[in-house]
Design an enzyme around this catalytic site. Structure first.
Site, PDB file in Angstrom:
ATOM      1  CB  SER A  30      -0.894   0.009   1.246  1.00 13.06           C
ATOM      2  OG  SER A  30      -1.532   1.253   1.437  1.00 13.06           O
TER       3      SER A  30
ATOM      4  CE1 TYR B  99      -5.055  -1.625   4.869  1.00 15.25           C
ATOM      5  CE2 TYR B  99      -3.752   0.359   4.498  1.00 15.25           C
ATOM      6  CZ  TYR B  99      -4.416  -0.747   4.005  1.00 15.25           C
ATOM      7  OH  TYR B  99      -4.428  -0.985   2.647  1.00 15.25           O
TER       8      TYR B  99
END
Length: 253
Positions: A144, A157
């Site tokens: 990500s 996250y």
């Protein structure tokens, strides 16, 4: 070695993509199929998996929970024995949960760890055991933009995606000598079901468009080229790399 367009052909190759009943995983499945690969869709929800397979056509499915180490191992071993080799693995299964860090629920933190990073280990190891025996294989982990950056309310996250980047390096370090290429794709902000709340937030979208040099949200189809490259012979000497597909957001202040 193949040359020209043949470098990017996936004809005769089989790719397992976790979490591929929707979003990024579904788009990558479609793209790899168009490049010639046989695609194996994976997910926990058998109904959604069947719907995705029907929508794509000419695919195989393998239902398992990517967070269950023993279940993953059993499913992959059985598939390899009964159906055939998994040449390409894309570890795409993931989840998101947003909360201020001081109030972040411990149960959700554990769920993020299991879904976003433990699954990469479980499925990566299960497939690599077979790839090592054949002396070839491609593993692509979906990282990500948060592998490199942080923003408020998603610290756990961010931690998991940072771990994906480092586990990718570790996989390459251990398995390159066996003929495997292990890399990661790090998407920026894409219009996916996982980001639906952000896409619907006009203020956030306006901020993102100003913050991203490309000036817009990414579309999931724009990840296909990176996935085909890392799945193909064209990346035969690329290992341990995280490829950011983010409209330039990690390149600018």
């Amino acid at each position: 070695m193949a040359t020209g367009q043949d470098l990017f052909s996936l004809a005769g190759r089989r790719a397992l993509i976790t979490g591929s009943s929707q979003g990024i995983g579904f788009a990558l499945a479609k793209g790899l199929m168009e490049a010639g690969a046989t695609v194996v869709l994976n997910g926990r929800n058998r109904d959604k998996l069947a719907q995705a397979a029907d929508a794509l056509g000419a695919t195989e499915t393998l239902a398992f929970d990517a967070t269950d180490h023993a279940g993953v191992r059993a499913a992959v071993d059985a598939f390899e024995a009964e159906t055939g080799a998994i040449d390409i693995l894309i570890n795409n299964a993931g989840m998101q949960f947003r909360s201020e860090l001081e109030e972040f629920p411990a149960a959700q933190f554990e769920a993020l760890l299991q879904t976003n990073i433990a699954s990469v280990f479980h499925v990566g190891q299960a497939c690599a055991r077979h790839m090592i025996g054949r002396g070839a294989g491609k593993i692509i982990n979906i990282a990500s933009v948060q592998t490199a950056l942080a923003r408020p309310s998603i610290a756990p996250y961010t931690a998991t995606k940072g771990a994906v980047g480092n586990l990718t390096k570790g996989m390459a370090t251990d398995w390159a000598k066996h003929g495997l290429q292990c890399n990661a794709i790090a998407p920026g902000y894409f219009d996916t079901p996982l980001n639906a709340a952000l896409v619907a937030d006009a203020d956030f979208s306006a901020w993102l468009e100003k913050r991203t040099p490309a000036g817009r949200w990414g579309q999931v189809e724009e990840l296909v080229g990176a996935a085909v490259f890392l799945s193909s012979q064209a990346s035969s000497f690329v290992n341990g790399h995280t490829l950011y597909v983010d409209g330039g957001i990690t390149a600018s202040l």
